[in-house]
Structure formats: C-alpha cells, structure tokens
Motif scaffolding. Structure first.
Motif, mmCIF file in Angstrom:
data_model
loop_
_atom_site.group_PDB
_atom_site.id
_atom_site.type_symbol
_atom_site.label_atom_id
_atom_site.label_comp_id
_atom_site.label_asym_id
_atom_site.label_seq_id
_atom_site.Cartn_x
_atom_site.Cartn_y
_atom_site.Cartn_z
ATOM 1 N N LEU A 17 31.004 39.463 14.851
ATOM 2 C CA LEU A 17 32.353 39.036 14.415
ATOM 3 C C LEU A 17 32.744 38.158 15.383
ATOM 4 O O LEU A 17 33.986 37.243 15.208
ATOM 5 C CB LEU A 17 33.492 40.353 14.680
ATOM 6 N N GLU A 64 35.616 36.739 7.213
ATOM 7 C CA GLU A 64 36.881 36.897 7.588
ATOM 8 C C GLU A 64 38.063 35.889 7.109
ATOM 9 O O GLU A 64 38.999 35.774 7.760
ATOM 10 C CB GLU A 64 37.069 37.265 9.067
ATOM 11 N N HIS A 80 33.395 38.316 4.131
ATOM 12 C CA HIS A 80 32.548 38.661 5.105
ATOM 13 C C HIS A 80 32.583 37.706 6.238
ATOM 14 O O HIS A 80 32.822 37.925 7.619
ATOM 15 C CB HIS A 80 31.166 38.431 4.577
ATOM 16 N N HIS A 106 31.887 50.793 8.222
ATOM 17 C CA HIS A 106 32.521 49.948 8.806
ATOM 18 C C HIS A 106 33.079 49.046 7.692
ATOM 19 O O HIS A 106 34.240 48.563 8.050
ATOM 20 C CB HIS A 106 31.279 49.023 9.246
ATOM 21 N N TYR A 107 32.472 48.597 6.606
ATOM 22 C CA TYR A 107 33.137 47.943 5.126
ATOM 23 C C TYR A 107 34.325 48.742 4.810
ATOM 24 O O TYR A 107 35.493 48.113 4.808
ATOM 25 C CB TYR A 107 32.136 47.955 4.063
ATOM 26 N N HIS A 129 40.217 35.706 4.814
ATOM 27 C CA HIS A 129 40.843 36.588 3.871
ATOM 28 C C HIS A 129 41.886 35.871 2.916
ATOM 29 O O HIS A 129 41.815 36.003 1.823
ATOM 30 C CB HIS A 129 41.548 37.750 4.507
ATOM 31 N N LYS A 171 36.140 50.611 6.422
ATOM 32 C CA LYS A 171 37.293 50.582 7.610
ATOM 33 C C LYS A 171 37.877 49.052 7.574
ATOM 34 O O LYS A 171 39.136 49.060 7.458
ATOM 35 C CB LYS A 171 36.638 50.718 8.687
ATOM 36 N N THR A 172 37.024 48.048 7.447
ATOM 37 C CA THR A 172 37.562 46.744 7.455
ATOM 38 C C THR A 172 38.134 46.190 6.145
ATOM 39 O O THR A 172 39.140 45.412 6.141
ATOM 40 C CB THR A 172 36.501 45.675 7.872
ATOM 41 N N HIS A 173 37.853 47.016 5.038
ATOM 42 C CA HIS A 173 38.661 46.587 3.983
ATOM 43 C C HIS A 173 39.810 47.625 3.264
ATOM 44 O O HIS A 173 40.074 47.664 2.235
ATOM 45 C CB HIS A 173 37.406 46.472 2.676
#
Lengths: 372, 371
Positions: free
Chosen positions: A27, A329, A327, A195-196, A331, A198-200
């Motif tokens: 990241l 970021e 991916h 992880h996906y 967004h 959580k981040t989405h």
C-alpha cells in the motif's frame, strides 16, 4: 499548519518517508501518491489481446483520458513466435513489465492451437504467481436478468486444488487425478479474502467447501480460513457446503457477500454468478499475485467473428479496469467511471448488440464519456 | 370471410382442448395389462432417517394406505450418527430389492463412510437420478425446465482416498475408471431411449483434467454411437452452470461424474422450484433406493421438524417413481396426478414454496385429491 508547511517543503521526499514507516509494502505507493501534490502517472501494462481486444482496449484508454485518470499505458502484444525464455507466445519483456509496474489490464487472448508451448493464461499465472482470482458480481441496473439483487464477490484460489494437472493412468482404463491443498496457499487466499472484505466494507465472508466428504483436503482449507477469521473479529465468518451454496445462489443470491473457495468450486461458482448477472460479457475480473501484483482481465473470449467491426461490448474490460483502479486505491475515479458505465446501461439509449441494442462500440464509449 | 374464420376456429378449438387438459380428465384411454399375480403386495424397506425424514416418510405411508396400494413397508431405524448401516437393514434391502428413504444426516467428520455412501457402495447403486421440472402453478424465475441429471455415484472425487503428504500438504485422489464411466453412460442413454428424451449432454472439465474427464468423455462418446436417434453433446461444467441459470430449457438429460453431478443437480433443483419438490433415486443393477432428489446436503433444520412443516412433495413424487419401478403404473399415475393437482391449486403449500401449511395438511389434500 506546521505539518502542512513541512509537507510542502519536503514534497517528493514525503514519499520516501511514508514508504519507510508504512509496514505494508503493497500500500506504500498509492498512499504516497495520495499525499504528493502533483500526481505522477502510474504506469500500467496493457495487453490488448486478440480479436475484439484492441477495440475494447481503445475504449478503456478513451474513458481513462476523459476521466483524467493518472495512468500511463505500456502496451504489449502477444508475439508470433514462441519465446524460449517463457515457453509461450508471451515475451519475457511483457512479463517483466507487469512485474515492474505491478498493475496490468489484459484483454481476451486466444491461445493458438498447437503443441510445444504453454497456454497464455497458464504462463501468466505461473510466472506472476497469481494466486487469487477476484470477481465482483453485481446486477447491472437497467439490464434485466432474472436476478436483480446480486451483489457478491467470489474469491477463488488460483494455483492448486483440482487443477494441479497431476494425472496419470494407473492401468488401462483407470485414471487418477490428484487434488492438492496446501496450508500455505489456503492461508494466502484466505488472508486476501478477509483483507479485501475489510478494505471494501464487506460484512461477511463465506467459505465454500465439501468437507463432509473430502475431510482432509477441504478440512485443511477450512482450518486455514478459520485461523484467518480469528484475526478479523468484526467480519462474520461462515462455512457453507457447496451443494447448499449452489442451491441458495439460484434461489436467493442476496444472501451471500464475499465467497472464498478452492480452485474447482471457485471456477464453477464464479461462472454461475457471472450467469446470474448476464454472462461473461459483463463480468469484471482481477487476478492478484505475490508482491501486490494485480492483473485485471476480461474473461470473455476474443470473438473473432465480430473483430474489427466496431460491434464489441467493452463493458467487461471497462469494469475490470475499475477493479484495477480500486486496487490502486483511486476510489473516487473508480466510482466516477463505474457510475458512468452503470448509468449509460441503465438509460438504455446506447447499448451494444449483445445487450439487445444496436449501438457501436464507439457510440457506447462516447456515451460513457459524456456521463462522466 | 374464410381468412377471418381460420383464427376464430383456432381459438375455439384451443379453448375446448384447454378445458379437457390431460391430467384433470377422470377417464384414461390407456390400459395397462398386468400378468396374473402382479397385484400381490410387495414388501418395501422403509428408512425414516433423521431430521424431517420421519415426517415425510410418515406422509408417504398415510397416502399409500389411503390408495390401498399393494405395498407394505418394513421399517428400520437408521440414524446418521451410527457407525455402520445395520446388517439387518442391508439384508432386508437385498431381499426386497426396493427401499424408500428419508434423509440421513452426514455429520461433519463423516467422510466417505457416511451412511449414504455406505449404502450406495454396498448395494452398488451406481446411478443417481434427479428429475428437475417446473410444476404447474408454482411460479419460478425459469420456465420450461425439464432436466434429468444422471450422476455417477460410486467413484470420482468421492473415492475417499486422501492422505497428508507432509504436514500442511494434503492430497486427494480422484479416480475415474472406464468400467464405471461406461455403465453410467449406458444407463443415461438407455434412460433417454426408454423415456423418449431427445438429447443427452455430458458435463465435464476435460480441458483441464485431460486424462480423467477425458476418459469419461470417451466412454460417453462410444455409447452415443450406439444410439443414433439421440442427440449427444458435451459441455464444460462452468459453462453448464452459467447456461443453467440463463437458458435452462436447452438441457434434457445430463450425464455427469460424481462431484459435478452433485452441483448440477442442486443448481437445477434450485431453478426449478427448490429441493423440496424434486424426486429422485439411486439405482443399481439389482437394487433401487428412492429418496428426495436433491437435498442440498442437509436434512432440514429443527424448526421445520418441531412445527411439522416439512415438504413431503419430493418424497411423494419419488414414491410414485417407486410404484412404477415395482410395476404398479396406474397407482403411480393416480398419486402423481393428485400431488400435481394440489400444487397447481396453490391452496396448500409449505414454507419453502411460499405458503404456510403443515405436512399433515398437504397429506390430507393429496388424499382428498385421489380418486
């Protein structure tokens, strides 16, 4: 105010500072970009592919240009000769470029028939160590299928399982095929799935298995998923047997959120979900590799019969490029492009032939750019 | 005037044929001619099982009695947590040759020694059949579904040969033999031939598992050449699932190895009305066990058992298949007609079909609909 002055003075040095303090190397780069004031463009590898590939790749480039997405494309084409370093038609330079840039977009590639070389998809998967295939499936408003409320992600383990390719004939008429499940690969894909989620902002992860019959293999997969689930207590974790999952998917797909599965079940379930929303021509897909590599791709075929006629539907490749942006970021850009695509399809005025309309690829692309 | 009268004539004729729809007419134009002594009562082993099993098998018993069908049941208690199927049960099935079964729960660590698999192995029931079709009066998202999934029941991925190579690496063997593939292909084509089906589709993943599924396909192709009147095609399993949810009317009979058959059968059952209404069974050269077609891996939850709201339709239709297998076709026809009438009227439906009736209410409605 002092920190703001500091940041402006340090400017490009802030990138280095942030990268050393950030523990997750995947990241570091995007976060640095978010902070630096003049955004240096991200280089991404583009494989236009065969058949309708070049046309839809052109669509993507046009939309990105209109939306001012800071991505510079490095185009690579499939060669006409077998490269001895990769044993396939993909050149070593192309693979190095993906490894360097860490993001890529791939159009449909037709594997030439013949022997003595690996299939293109297999080459990419093995050389780049692409271990997870992510397919977000959501109903497109305006394109009516029998299912309106699909909103799920399928995450499929991509390297082992039933597709290890280890088969042999024991005696004449008896064939054995090995299904391999390892702790390392299962942990890797489970980590990515949580992880996906959580981040989405997803709330539930379901592991799909057949551990009541295949106790040791799917049992190991489930054990790894449970271990990772303990590290994410805010995400609900459940386990669903695959026959129950198939039945529930066709009756009530809204019941599922994120699905994580081994290779074979993932193949079948992700195609089933693609069928629920309207087919492979509308489904985005993204392959995640070791070291944070993301290769977004369109999973449909190269449709040689409509190649070059400006009739192809670029939706799958466009939505895949949106996945790539997420991916990275970026967004806000991703949301803008996604909303533009969805509203164009919802409006119904510009639709390509496979969606029941009669627009050309260029008209459709122009309509999306207008919506941006 | 001649031009205008033709559509009017067509309308009148269609209206009249609508009113005498085939399954509502009381008289039948076909007579089955039995041999002397065919009416002697036959013994059938009955295994109520776990969960909703006892409820739905009780329903079948009631309906059989109301019809005065020439079958009598030998009940045996078998539960999913037993280690092995009791010897007396196997002996009874071998004697009677026909069995009707409720659900048997497979505990999570059951593996291939689950009782269902044990029964299939011991009695060599190599073909599992699920008939998924739209029921009149039951609204679903898909129309024109009439699929029969024939699934190889003994080998494939469920061979149960797993071992840990080193800690953290597990291997499972999928075994495909020519012998089993050939006999399931033969059964599928024979079924299609005997039941006037036009197409057989083989489901596989031979582009990846070239040797294993390749052997399965080879056997299917060989058998297909012996039935030139039946169309044969092949479809890859992921494409198959995608087609099932978008265009299910293109499928007729499907023949599959073990694992894919499980998935395809449950998907097809889901699109055609749910697992509560699909009949099915397991058949071998000498024995047959009839049970609910696709059970999605469970035997119902406790709430269903407490409130007695399980759906008996699947087992009732399977028992109609059983009556035909025992060569009592007119009883089978009566039972099927009654069940279909109850569903089409829509007044009595259990929770999974959108209603709120109990099992007993459905049974009473079916008995009332019998003539």
């Amino acid at each position: 105010m002092a920190t703001q002055l500091l940041r402006r003075v340090l400017g490009s040095r802030s990138r280095q500072i942030l990268s050393t303090t950030n523990p997750n190397p995947n990241l570091a780069l995007p976060i640095a970009r978010a902070f630096s004031s003049d955004i240096t463009p991200i280089t991404a590898t583009l494989f236009p592919g065969d058949g309708i590939g070049p046309e839809i790749a052109e669509s993507v480039k046009q939309v990105f240009r209109t939306a001012e997405v800071p991505v510079e494309w490095e185009e690579h084409y499939v060669g006409t000769e077998i490269d001895p370093r990769t044993q396939s038609f993909l050149t070593w330079e192309s693979l190095e470029s993906v490894r360097r840039n860490k993001v890529g977009l791939k159009g449909p590639m037709a594997t030439p028939i013949g022997k003595g070389h690996r299939s293109l998809n297999l080459t990419l998967r093995k050389e780049l160590n692409l271990y997870a295939n992510v397919r977000p499936c959501y109903s497109l408003p305006g394109y009516k299928t029998r299912y309106d409320d699909v909103n799920l992600i399928t995450i499929r383990e991509n390297t082992e399982g039933e597709y290890s390719g280890l088969e042999h004939q024991v005696v004449r008429g008896v064939v054995e095929s090995l299904k391999i499940i390892t702790r390392q690969a299962s942990l890797r894909v489970a980590e990515y799935a949580f992880h996906y989620a959580k981040t989405h902002g997803r709330e539930r992860v379901s592991a799909i298995h057949k551990a009541n019959i295949m106790q040791k293999t799917d049992g190991l997969f489930l054990k790894c998923c449970r271990e990772v689930a303990e590290k994410y207590p805010e995400i609900t974790y459940e386990e669903v047997v695959i026959d129950n999952c198939c039945m529930m998917l066709v009756k009530n797909p809204a019941a599922f959120d994120v699905l994580v599965m081994p290779n074979l079940y993932g193949d079948i379930i992700s195609d089933l979900c693609a069928g629920l929303i309207g087919g492979l021509g509308l489904t985005p897909s993204c392959n995640i590799g070791e070291g944070g590599i993301a290769l977004a791709e369109a999973v449909h075929g190269s449709a040689p019969d409509i190649a070059g006629k400006n009739l192809a539907n670029p939706t799958a490749l466009l939505l895949s490029s949106v996945t790539m942006l997420r991916h990275l970021e970026l967004h806000d850009k991703a949301d803008r492009i996604q909303n533009a695509i969805l509203s164009t399809i919802a409006e119904g005025k510009y639709r390509t032939a496979d969606l029941g309309g009669s627009s050309t690829t260029s008209d459709f692309t122009k309509a999306i750019c207008d919506h941006l | 005037m001649a031009r205008r009268s033709l559509p009017i004539l067509k309308q009148i004729l269609s209206k009249s044929s609508d009113q005498c729809s085939p399954f509502l007419t009381p008289t039948r134009s076909v007579t089955y001619m039995p041999r002397p002594g065919d009416g002697a009562p036959r013994a059938v082993t009955l295994l109520p099982g776990d969960g909703i099993g006892p409820l739905v098998t009780g329903a079948v018993e009631q309906v059989m009695e109301a019809m005065h069908a020439p079958v009598y049941f030998e009940k045996y208690e078998v539960h999913g947590d037993m280690k092995r199927v009791p010897e007396e049960v196997i002996k009874s099935i071998k004697k009677n040759k026909v069995c009707l079964k409720g659900g048997l729960a497979t505990p999570m660590g059951g593996g291939v020694s689950s009782l269902n698999m044990q029964l299939r192995r011991e009695l060599d029931l190599y073909a599992s059949l699920v008939n998924c079709f739209n029921l009149r009066g039951l609204p679903t998202r898909h129309e024109n579904v009439d699929i029969v999934v024939i699934r190889e029941n003994t080998e494939g991925e469920y061979s149960g040969l797993e071992h840990e190579v080193v800690p953290g690496v597990v291997e499972s063997l999928k075994v495909i033999t020519k012998f089993c593939s050939e006999r399931i292909a033969k059964y599928a084509f024979e079924y299609a031939y005997l039941n006037n089906r036009k197409k057989v589709t083989a489901v596989h993943k031979a582009n990846i598992m070239k040797l294993a599924d390749g052997l399965f396909l080879e056997s299917c192709r060989e058998v297909a050449t012996k039935y030139p009147g039946i169309k044969y095609n092949e479809i890859i399993v992921d494409n198959c699932c995608m087609q099932l949810v978008s265009k299910p009317e293109q499928f007729d009979v499907m023949v599959t190895p073990n694992l894919y058959g499980n998935l395809v059968a449950n998907t097809a059952a889901g699109i055609a009305g749910g697992t509560g209404v699909m009949p099915g069974g397991n058949v071998g050269a000498d024995h047959a066990i009839f049970e609910q077609g696709a059970s999605a891996g469970n035997v119902g939850n406790e709430k269903l058992v407490e409130q007695k709201k399980a759906n008996p339709v699947a087992l009732l239709l399977s028992s109609a298949m059983m009556l035909r297998h025992l060569q009592f076709p007119s009883f089978a026809d009566r039972l099927e007609t009654a069940v279909k009438r109850v569903i089409s009227e829509g007044k009595c439906r259990t929770k999974d079909l959108g209603g709120s009736s109990t099992t007993q209410e459905i049974v009473d409605a079916v008995i009332a609909a019998l003539e």
